[in-house]
Design a protein around this motif. Structure first.
Motif, PDB file in Angstrom:
ATOM      1  N   GLN A   1      -2.507  -3.455  -8.756  1.00 17.25           N
ATOM      2  CA  GLN A   1      -2.210  -2.125  -9.019  1.00 17.25           C
ATOM      3  C   GLN A   1      -0.677  -2.174  -9.480  1.00 17.25           C
ATOM      4  O   GLN A   1      -0.461  -1.571 -10.570  1.00 17.25           O
ATOM      5  CB  GLN A   1      -2.604  -0.934  -8.095  1.00 17.25           C
ATOM      6  CG  GLN A   1      -4.103  -1.139  -8.009  1.00 17.25           C
ATOM      7  CD  GLN A   1      -4.349   0.304  -7.066  1.00 17.25           C
ATOM      8  OE1 GLN A   1      -3.537   0.783  -6.474  1.00 17.25           O
ATOM      9  NE2 GLN A   1      -5.768   0.422  -7.028  1.00 17.25           N
ATOM     10  N   THR A   2       0.154  -2.822  -8.614  1.00 18.76           N
ATOM     11  CA  THR A   2       1.619  -2.185  -8.784  1.00 18.76           C
ATOM     12  C   THR A   2       2.139  -2.994 -10.057  1.00 18.76           C
ATOM     13  O   THR A   2       2.791  -2.361 -10.837  1.00 18.76           O
ATOM     14  CB  THR A   2       2.206  -2.783  -7.753  1.00 18.76           C
ATOM     15  OG1 THR A   2       2.079  -2.243  -6.481  1.00 18.76           O
ATOM     16  CG2 THR A   2       3.900  -2.742  -7.954  1.00 18.76           C
TER      17      THR A   2
ATOM     18  N   ARG B   1      -8.926   1.944  -3.566  1.00 21.78           N
ATOM     19  CA  ARG B   1      -8.273   1.931  -2.413  1.00 21.78           C
ATOM     20  C   ARG B   1      -9.314   2.143  -1.167  1.00 21.78           C
ATOM     21  O   ARG B   1      -9.507   1.588  -0.384  1.00 21.78           O
ATOM     22  CB  ARG B   1      -7.080   2.441  -2.355  1.00 21.78           C
ATOM     23  CG  ARG B   1      -6.079   1.847  -3.277  1.00 21.78           C
ATOM     24  CD  ARG B   1      -4.614   2.649  -2.852  1.00 21.78           C
ATOM     25  NE  ARG B   1      -3.565   2.120  -3.939  1.00 21.78           N
ATOM     26  CZ  ARG B   1      -2.373   1.978  -3.504  1.00 21.78           C
ATOM     27  NH1 ARG B   1      -1.931   2.525  -2.333  1.00 21.78           N
ATOM     28  NH2 ARG B   1      -1.475   1.343  -4.215  1.00 21.78           N
TER      29      ARG B   1
ATOM     30  N   ARG C   1       2.147   0.378  -0.455  1.00 24.83           N
ATOM     31  CA  ARG C   1       1.419  -1.092  -0.749  1.00 24.83           C
ATOM     32  C   ARG C   1       0.683  -1.369   0.405  1.00 24.83           C
ATOM     33  O   ARG C   1      -0.278  -2.256   0.076  1.00 24.83           O
ATOM     34  CB  ARG C   1       2.787  -1.886  -0.747  1.00 24.83           C
ATOM     35  CG  ARG C   1       3.776  -1.730  -1.971  1.00 24.83           C
ATOM     36  CD  ARG C   1       3.073  -1.853  -3.224  1.00 24.83           C
ATOM     37  NE  ARG C   1       2.701  -3.274  -3.503  1.00 24.83           N
ATOM     38  CZ  ARG C   1       3.409  -4.339  -3.806  1.00 24.83           C
ATOM     39  NH1 ARG C   1       4.651  -4.193  -4.054  1.00 24.83           N
ATOM     40  NH2 ARG C   1       2.968  -5.483  -4.122  1.00 24.83           N
TER      41      ARG C   1
ATOM     42  N   GLU D   1      -2.978  -1.035  -0.718  1.00 22.01           N
ATOM     43  CA  GLU D   1      -3.308  -1.543  -2.284  1.00 22.01           C
ATOM     44  C   GLU D   1      -4.403  -2.642  -2.098  1.00 22.01           C
ATOM     45  O   GLU D   1      -4.351  -3.603  -1.441  1.00 22.01           O
ATOM     46  CB  GLU D   1      -2.016  -2.269  -2.852  1.00 22.01           C
ATOM     47  CG  GLU D   1      -2.262  -2.701  -4.422  1.00 22.01           C
ATOM     48  CD  GLU D   1      -1.160  -3.379  -5.015  1.00 22.01           C
ATOM     49  OE1 GLU D   1      -1.149  -3.764  -6.050  1.00 22.01           O
ATOM     50  OE2 GLU D   1      -0.012  -2.774  -4.722  1.00 22.01           O
TER      51      GLU D   1
END
Length: 406
Positions: A76-77, A127, A191, A194
């Motif tokens: 995702q990040t 998530r 985070r 994630e």
């Protein structure tokens, strides 16, 4: 009896990403109708407002699944940060273009770039799935997210219109852009929750849209999205004609009240009726309740009929995403959810454009004929697709499924 919603939020990190995700997804509803409200006031033409809104929503409908597909593969990040920066910058340019009366092409160009906005509802559900995979709590989490989505679509649209009408034309879009920037920044910083990147099992997988259940549900929600947009555009036009433009946000807002309560109750129940049948029932109720909208000739009657029309929205979302979770391979879940979300976006874009044209040509009250047609089409789509929607989650990627048996 324990509260199932309280139980899912006992897990560390869930409150944080759920709250950030709610803020970050507000622009999904605020931006399309915000563009309509902004440009209809600054330029006085519903067709232009609808066309720019449709440009953003339709482009996002095709870009967002590609971003989600990359998220499934890289995390995702890695994708949320760059795509969000592009989208926020483009929205700011669009606001300036409307305020400073820049050439029309700058509005369409900025709307195209703003479509880089990622699908936050898909990221949030991914998530939840990582935490509760193959556990009963996942159904409750998905129900909560479906109610949140419904609130975003209705309350977000109401907020956007209300700000634009009561403050200044660009107010709704400015608030939407700020929510996007702050929400995604807060979401990415968390985070610990994630999801890890899941391998495709050595199979060269195709797109989730090649799965028949994804196609059926996406198409059905295209029509549901058109109902949303038509209600919003028609409410703005009708209340303006009646000399009460400020009532538009109230009329749109009542959509959420009944649907919120029904969705919360449904999410706490363990219904034994197959999900595909639940979806057919919910969509049939949506289709039937579009008819009274045609006879709303006062603000009070308009608010009442819109309230009734919204009762089945949350149940439709809950069952639709429940079916997606069961039918899409785990390694493609983010993309599968995104295709369904973009179906709603496509419907809202087309609905806004068609309803805007109908309002301009035939008058505000006739815009609801678009809702009636869309409701009927959605019900027929789900009814015809009942067999394909039955069963459990697919175990292989679509590319593998398409290969002949050896």
């Amino acid at each position: 009896m324990p509260n199932p919603y309280r139980e899912i939020f006992k897990v560390p990190g869930t409150k944080g990403f759920a709250a950030a995700g709610f803020v970050a997804r507000l622009p999904i509803a605020m931006a399309p109708i915000g563009i309509v409200a902004m440009l209809s006031q600054t330029h006085g033409e519903y067709w232009l407002a609808g066309a720019v809104s449709a440009t953003f929503a339709l482009t996002n409908a095709f870009v967002a699944p590609q971003i989600s597909r990359l998220v499934d593969r890289h995390g995702q990040t890695a994708l949320l940060v760059p795509s969000s920066i592009i989208s926020v910058a483009a929205f700011l340019i669009l606001i300036l273009a409307a305020n400073q009366d820049w050439p029309v092409w700058t509005m369409f160009a900025s709307a195209l770039l703003a479509a880089a906005m990622p699908s936050i509802p898909a990221m949030v559900r991914a998530r939840w799935t990582e935490i509760f995979r193959d556990r009963p709590e996942l159904n409750t989490a998905f129900a909560f997210e479906s109610v949140a989505d419904e609130l975003v679509y209705i309350a977000g649209a109401s907020l956007s219109v209300g700000l634009s009408v009561s403050l200044f034309p660009e107010a709704g879009m400015l608030a939407s852009t700020l929510f996007l920037a702050f929400g995604i920044a807060s979401f990415v910083l968390q985070r610990s929750t994630e999801p890890r990147v899941r391998p495709y099992g050595g199979v060269s997988a195709g797109s989730a849209i090649r799965l028949r259940p994804v196609q059926i549900i996406t198409l059905a929600l295209v029509f549901v999205g058109a109902i949303f947009a038509t209600a919003e555009v028609s409410a703005v036009a009708i209340t303006k004609e009646l000399g009460q433009p400020g009532a538009a946000s109230l009329v749109i807002g009542v959509y959420a009240v009944g649907s919120f309560v029904v969705g919360i109750i449904l999410g706490a129940l363990n219904l034994r009726t197959p999900l595909q049948r639940q979806l057919a029932i919910a969509v049939s109720v949506i289709a039937l309740t579009t008819v009274p909208l045609l006879f709303a000739d006062t603000v009070a009657l308009l608010a009442l009929t819109v309230f009734v029309s919204g009762l089945a929205v949350s149940p439709t979302f809950i069952t639709a995403f429940g079916l997606i979770e069961r039918r899409v391979p785990e390694a493609m879940l983010t993309e599968g959810i995104t295709w369904v979300m973009t179906g709603i976006g496509i419907g809202m874009a087309l609905g806004a454009f068609v309803a805007g044209w109908v309002v301009d040509v035939y008058g505000p009250r006739n815009g609801f004929w678009v809702s009636v047609a869309a409701g009927t089409a959605s019900f027929l789509t789900v009814l015809i697709g009942q067999r394909a929607l039955s069963g459990e989650r697919a175990d292989i990627a679509p590319a593998a499924a398409s290969q002949p048996a050896q």
